[in-house]
Design an enzyme around this catalytic site. Structure first.
Site, PDB file in Angstrom:
ATOM      1  N   GLU A 113       0.798  -1.128  -0.034  1.00 21.80           N
ATOM      2  CA  GLU A 113      -0.019   0.029  -0.030  1.00 21.80           C
ATOM      3  C   GLU A 113       0.813   1.243   0.131  1.00 21.80           C
ATOM      4  OE1 GLU A 113      -3.535   0.167  -0.153  1.00 21.80           O
ATOM      5  OE2 GLU A 113      -3.111  -2.104  -0.645  1.00 21.80           O
ATOM      6  N   SER A 123     -48.247 -38.880   2.125  1.00 21.82           N
ATOM      7  CA  SER A 123     -48.286 -40.022   2.920  1.00 21.82           C
ATOM      8  C   SER A 123     -47.537 -39.982   4.249  1.00 21.82           C
ATOM      9  CB  SER A 123     -48.192 -41.189   2.298  1.00 21.82           C
ATOM     10  OG  SER A 123     -49.041 -41.719   1.198  1.00 21.82           O
TER      11      SER A 123
END
Length: 680
Positions: A94, A383
């Site tokens: 940076e 079912s």
């Protein structure tokens, strides 16, 4: 000639006079602005935790982290305490002149402007040439604090702060100078290390290191440090949980910068490239995403979704079981589902007391907040609802060995007219036992039993077991035409396993604030009231074992011979397929279908859902001792006289001693009397 020289001298003096006076004014203004900003800057410790929202960290049943929500802050990390590898990686990436400049880098700004203009962008669009100090100034929004009345969300506030304009770029200069005047380089790095967002909800390098690697930022090696520093450019894009290979490629670029600037030797750089950072188990597995979403939705908002505190939730999650469920789903879909199919599934694994151990809300791992079919999809049960019919019957004194007719009949329903139920395969079995009827999922006997016991009783049993939906009070109730979630169905079956006691499914065992020992909330859920007798539950359990041994659920039979009970379910046009069942240890519920209700092709509850159930349960039970189910095998009954053209039910297995519950054929007479009353 003398006139020209004199004129040039005059111009030079005027320009110089204007220039030095203008420079003096600018210097005064810059100095004044710098002094002003310096006077407004707080102490370093007041600038470290920038979050408006808190975080939620979820721990599994063993106390290990498996999921995060919100923004996690790992606690204060002083830059001098961070790994030297991390400091070097950040500076190399940076701001290589960080330790030499006074807050701004005219050379860096000029270079960035030139790059942007050559690329056809505006002078401040793209590369900004900002130093770390200027980036910190942006993170602090040049001293402007978050105001909920001005910005709807923290994300909007941060986006506004990151917007680069000429005026903001000008303001950055005195603000950066003020920071350099008030704070040391180590302090500026400390603010940066704690405030920067690094993807996946991690705020600051300490939180990011914990989330991605399961370790402190104090201990990261060069490869891990490079991957963390690589996140600074685009946190979400380069997040290793999003795309690990992309994160590794970016980290290798950072390793090259560290080598170029002398922070790593050639050998160290080569080692970092050949041994890239790897995600921790929790980050790599991403397990429990749907489970975590469920907890976030079911807990109180002010302590989950909208929390402003850091919250720790202890849960019932078992990561081994979660992985087993996910792996089983992946295998079945890979081996048995056609490529390109959009069919979906959901799976829940639960203990008998309602503790949810695993949750799969879709066939693939999805981002947080995705549609969770395990708890949000309300589907017809088919079912799979029938066990509640027979639960009511067993509790009313019926025996699994009682007989019922499976032949065509019609009910006259007041207000609706005649209704004639039929079986799935449109055939009829004549006189059968209740066990045979459930095992082979016969519709007509289920309706007969439901009407004989009383629909209100069946509804009461189902709702007390945990089916919270409005159940249709009509003869079709027995066929599962009402809707329920998979969580409800799995919890209801857990009630059968534990002897007829209702359960409330739960995933949270305690909730506390980070740093506190005393929980704010304890377990909500677990065992409830008795729904049916223990004897009735054991009789029903026996009936449900026959579904797997001899009936529609044979594909769910476990390979090690472990005893299991369950029930298949398929709705009209096969839009939903279910298999829910249990061993002595766990209940597993499986649903399969399409989100848009498209019918499944060639799939019933006894097919792929039973396969998924078998694979899940096989993995879950691996290495555990076989435990028999608590069940009662009924005494056999003599079948009633039947017409020569009507088959009689198969002989029942050799029974174990059992208290006599009814005289033979009493159940049949009750059922027939009810049918005659309805005109059947």
């Amino acid at each position: 000639m003398a006139l020209i020289i004199g004129l040039l001298t005059l111009i030079r003096r005027v320009v110089w006079g204007v220039a030095w006076r203008g420079a003096f004014v600018l210097a005064v203004l810059l100095g004044g602005a710098t002094l002003y900003f310096a006077s407004t800057l707080p102490q370093v410790n007041d600038l470290l935790d920038a979050r408006v929202r808190g975080s939620v960290t979820m721990l599994d049943r063993e106390g290990a982290t498996f999921a995060w929500r919100g923004e996690t802050y790992g606690g204060t990390l002083r830059s001098e305490d961070a790994s030297e590898n991390l400091r070097n990686a950040v500076v190399a990436t940076e701001d290589r002149r960080f330790y030499r400049h006074f807050g701004v880098s005219p050379r860096g700004i000029a270079s960035a402007v030139a790059i942007n203009l050559r690329a056809g962008r505006g002078p401040f669009d793209g590369n900004g040439g900002s130093t770390i100090t200027q980036q910190v100034a942006k993170l602090l929004c040049l001293g402007v604090e978050y105001d909920a009345s001005r910005w709807a969300t923290e994300a909007e506030y941060e986006a506004d702060c990151r917007t680069t304009t000429l005026w903001r770029k000008i303001k950055e200069v005195p603000y950066a100078l003020a920071m350099e005047a008030k704070y040391s380089k180590a302090d500026i790095l400390t603010i940066y290390f704690n405030r920067v967002y690094l993807g996946a909800g991690a705020r600051g390098f300490e939180a990011a290191a914990e989330r991605y690697f399961g370790k402190s930022a104090r201990n990261v090696d060069p490869a891990e440090a490079a991957m963390l520093a690589g996140l600074l450019r685009a946190p979400s894009y380069y997040a290793p949980t999003n795309n690990l290979q992309r994160a590794i490629d970016r980290a290798n670029v950072i390793v090259g910068l560290m080598e170029e600037q002398g922070y790593l030797t050639a050998e160290q750089a080569q080692y970092a490239r050949s041994h890239p950072a790897q995600l921790s188990g929790a980050a790599n597995d991403r397990s429990g995403g749907f489970f975590a979403d469920w907890l976030m939705e079911s807990g109180p908002d002010f302590l989950t979704r909208d929390t402003t505190e850091d919250v720790i939730i202890n849960t019932t999650m078992d990561q081994r079981i979660q992985r087993a469920a996910q792996d089983a789903v992946t295998q079945i879909f890979k081996e048995k589902v056609s490529e390109g199919s959009k069919a979906q599934t959901a799976v829940i694994v639960m203990s008998a007391d309602g503790a949810v151990r695993a949750m799969v809300g879709g066939r693939t791992v999805a981002p947080a907040g995705s549609f969770n079919r395990a708890v949000q999809a309300r589907r017809q049960t088919g079912s799979a609802f029938k066990p509640f019919v027979y639960a009511a019957a067993m509790d009313a004194g019926f025996s699994p060995a009682d007989f019922v007719e499976d032949k065509p009949f019609t009910l006259n329903i007041p207000g609706s007219g005649p209704w004639t139920p039929s079986n799935y395969d449109h055939t009829f079995s004549g006189v059968v036992t209740l066990t045979h009827a459930l095992a082979h999922s016969l519709n007509i006997p289920a309706v007969r039993v439901s009407e004989a016991v009383g629909r209100e009783k069946v509804i009461d049993v189902a709702q007390k077991f945990g089916i919270h939906s409005n159940l249709v009070n009509s003869p079709s109730l027995a066929l599962g035409v009402s809707e329920a979630t998979l969580l409800e169905m799995t919890g209801a079956y857990a009630g059968i396993l534990n002897g007829g006691m209702s359960v409330e499914p739960y995933g949270l065992t305690s909730l506390r604030l980070r740093g506190d020992d005393a929980p704010l909330m304890g377990q909500e859920g677990g065992m409830g009231e008795r729904v049916i007798s223990d004897e009735a539950a054991q009789l029903l359990t026996y009936m449900m074992t026959q579904v797997i041994e001899n009936g529609t659920g044979r594909r769910a039979r476990l390979p090690d011979g472990r005893e299991a009970a369950g029930k298949t379910g398929t709705t009209q046009a096969a839009r939903d397929a279910w298999f829910v069942g249990f061993t002595a240890d766990y209940v597993v519920g499986v649903w399969m279908g399409y989100d848009d209700n498209t019918p499944l092709k060639g799939t019933t509850g006894g097919g792929l859902p039973a396969d998924i159930w078998r694979e899940v349960m096989t993995r879950v039970e691996q290495g555990t001792p076989k435990e028999p189910l608590r069940k009662i095998v009924p005494e056999p009954r003599t079948p009633p006289a039947a017409p020569t053209n009507a088959p009689v039910a198969e002989a029942q297995p050799q029974p174990q001693p059992q208290r006599q519950r009814q005289e033979p054929n009493v159940a049949e007479r009750i059922i027939n009397d009810v049918m005659r009353a309805f005109g059947g």
